[in-house]
Design a protein around this motif. Structure first.
Motif, PDB file in Angstrom:
ATOM      1  N   ARG A  47     -32.868  30.455  99.627  1.00 62.79           N
ATOM      2  CA  ARG A  47     -31.908  31.106  98.722  1.00 62.79           C
ATOM      3  C   ARG A  47     -31.130  30.075  97.911  1.00 62.79           C
ATOM      4  NH1 ARG A  47     -30.099  35.863  97.647  1.00 62.79           N
ATOM      5  NH2 ARG A  47     -27.970  36.235  96.940  1.00 62.79           N
ATOM      6  N   SER A  50     -33.378  28.548  95.317  1.00 65.44           N
ATOM      7  CA  SER A  50     -33.594  29.522  94.257  1.00 65.44           C
ATOM      8  C   SER A  50     -32.391  29.583  93.324  1.00 65.44           C
ATOM      9  CB  SER A  50     -33.860  30.903  94.863  1.00 65.44           C
ATOM     10  OG  SER A  50     -33.999  31.879  93.857  1.00 65.44           O
ATOM     11  N   ASN A  51     -31.180  29.546  93.901  1.00 70.12           N
ATOM     12  CA  ASN A  51     -29.965  29.553  93.077  1.00 70.12           C
ATOM     13  C   ASN A  51     -29.881  28.304  92.216  1.00 70.12           C
ATOM     14  OD1 ASN A  51     -29.008  32.028  93.991  1.00 70.12           O
ATOM     15  ND2 ASN A  51     -27.874  31.122  95.691  1.00 70.12           N
ATOM     16  N   THR A  54     -32.287  28.696  89.328  1.00 70.42           N
ATOM     17  CA  THR A  54     -31.794  29.676  88.363  1.00 70.42           C
ATOM     18  C   THR A  54     -30.674  29.090  87.509  1.00 70.42           C
ATOM     19  OG1 THR A  54     -32.370  31.507  89.856  1.00 70.42           O
ATOM     20  CG2 THR A  54     -30.788  31.979  88.099  1.00 70.42           C
ATOM     21  N   ASN A 163     -31.829  38.096  91.264  1.00 63.73           N
ATOM     22  CA  ASN A 163     -32.458  36.940  91.887  1.00 63.73           C
ATOM     23  C   ASN A 163     -33.345  37.376  93.049  1.00 63.73           C
ATOM     24  OD1 ASN A 163     -33.019  34.256  92.186  1.00 63.73           O
ATOM     25  ND2 ASN A 163     -31.184  33.764  93.348  1.00 63.73           N
ATOM     26  N   PHE A 166     -38.066  34.215  95.366  1.00 61.92           N
ATOM     27  CA  PHE A 166     -37.689  32.798  95.271  1.00 61.92           C
ATOM     28  C   PHE A 166     -37.534  32.359  93.819  1.00 61.92           C
ATOM     29  CE2 PHE A 166     -38.811  28.253  95.101  1.00 61.92           C
ATOM     30  CZ  PHE A 166     -37.798  27.764  95.916  1.00 61.92           C
ATOM     31  N   LEU A 167     -38.454  32.767  92.947  1.00 66.85           N
ATOM     32  CA  LEU A 167     -38.394  32.391  91.537  1.00 66.85           C
ATOM     33  C   LEU A 167     -37.831  33.547  90.720  1.00 66.85           C
ATOM     34  CD1 LEU A 167     -41.782  30.509  91.019  1.00 66.85           C
ATOM     35  CD2 LEU A 167     -39.519  29.525  91.398  1.00 66.85           C
ATOM     36  N   SER A 168     -36.649  33.348  90.168  1.00 67.72           N
ATOM     37  CA  SER A 168     -36.052  34.373  89.317  1.00 67.72           C
ATOM     38  C   SER A 168     -36.716  34.349  87.948  1.00 67.72           C
ATOM     39  CB  SER A 168     -34.550  34.122  89.178  1.00 67.72           C
ATOM     40  OG  SER A 168     -34.324  32.882  88.522  1.00 67.72           O
ATOM     41  N   THR A 171     -35.975  31.267  85.847  1.00 70.21           N
ATOM     42  CA  THR A 171     -36.717  30.106  86.340  1.00 70.21           C
ATOM     43  C   THR A 171     -38.163  30.143  85.867  1.00 70.21           C
ATOM     44  OG1 THR A 171     -35.319  30.024  88.316  1.00 70.21           O
ATOM     45  CG2 THR A 171     -37.406  28.817  88.393  1.00 70.21           C
TER      46      THR A 171
END
Length: 199
Positions: A47, A50-51, A54, A163, A166-168, A171
Motif C-alpha cells: 500500500r 502504491s501511494n 501514485t 487507489n 497496486f498500480l493506480s 501510475t
C-alpha cells in the motif's frame, strides 16, 4: 564529489566502482529505500509503495517533457506554474463538462509552451529568463481566475483518485508515457534531431 567518494568505495574493485558511478541515481535510491525500510517496516508494504507511485505520477509525467527540453539544450522553469494555471482553468470550467474543460486546460498549457518557444527562438531570450518570466505570468493568471482552491466533483476524477490495486490509474498513465517516450527517443529520426539540437 563523486558518489563513489561519498559511499567510501575507494578500496572497492574497479568494476564495482564503475557500476556505482554509472548508476549513481539508482544506488542512492536503493540506499534511501533500505534506510527507510529499516526505520519503518511499513515502508516496503504494498500500500505504501502504491501511494508513493501514485504521488510521483504527476511529477514523473512532467519530467518526461522536461527531459525533452533539457536534451534539446534548453531549460524550463515554468512547468509547475503552467501546470497550476492549467489546473485552475480546468477546475473553473468543469461545469461545462470535464472533457471540454480538460481540452481547454491542455490548450492553455500548449499556448504557454508556444509563447516560451517564440520568445526563445525568435526573441533570442535565454530559456532560463524566458521561462522565469512565464512563472510570473502563469501565476498571475491563475490567481486572477481564482484565489481559492476549487473543488471539482466528477465520477471520472474519483476514478483517477481511487487507489484500488497496486498500480493506480495515474501510475499506469505515467508508465505508459515513459514507455512511449523511450520508444520515440530510441527509434525515431525526430528524436535524433532533438539530440542534435542540444549537442
Amino acid at each position: 564529489m563523486s558518489v563513489s567518494t561519498v559511499l567510501g568505495l575507494r578500496g572497492v574493485p574497479a568494476r564495482l566502482r564503475d557500476f556505482v558511478a554509472g548508476n549513481d541515481i539508482f544506488v542512492i535510491l536503493l540506499v534511501i529505500g533500505t534506510i527507510a525500510s529499516l526505520v519503518s517496516p511499513a515502508f516496503l508494504s504494498a500500500r505504501n509503495l502504491s501511494n508513493l507511485l501514485t504521488q510521483s505520477a504527476l511529477l514523473g509525467i512532467l519530467s518526461v517533457g522536461q527531459f525533452l527540453v533539457v536534451i534539446s539544450g534548453g531549460f524550463d522553469l515554468s512547468v509547475a506554474a503552467v501546470m497550476a494555471l492549467s489546473s485552475v482553468v480546468l477546475a473553473s470550467n468543469a461545469a461545462i463538462g470535464l472533457a471540454p474543460a480538460a481540452l481547454l486546460a491542455v490548450a492553455v498549457g500548449v499556448g504557454c509552451g508556444v509563447f516560451n518557444g517564440i520568445v526563445v527562438t525568435i526573441g533570442r531570450v535565454v530559456p532560463l529568463i524566458a521561462t522565469l518570466a512565464m512563472i510570473g505570468i502563469a501565476r498571475g493568471l491563475a490567481f486572477s481566475i481564482s484565489e481559492r482552491s476549487i473543488l471539482v466533483r466528477d465520477p471520472l476524477l474519483n476514478t483517477l483518485r481511487s487507489n484500488d490495486g497496486f498500480l493506480s490509474l495515474p501510475t499506469m498513465i505515467w508508465f505508459a508515457v515513459v514507455i512511449v517516450a523511450v520508444i520515440w527517443f530510441r527509434t525515431t529520426r525526430q528524436a535524433l534531431h532533438v539530440y542534435a539540437i542540444g549537442g
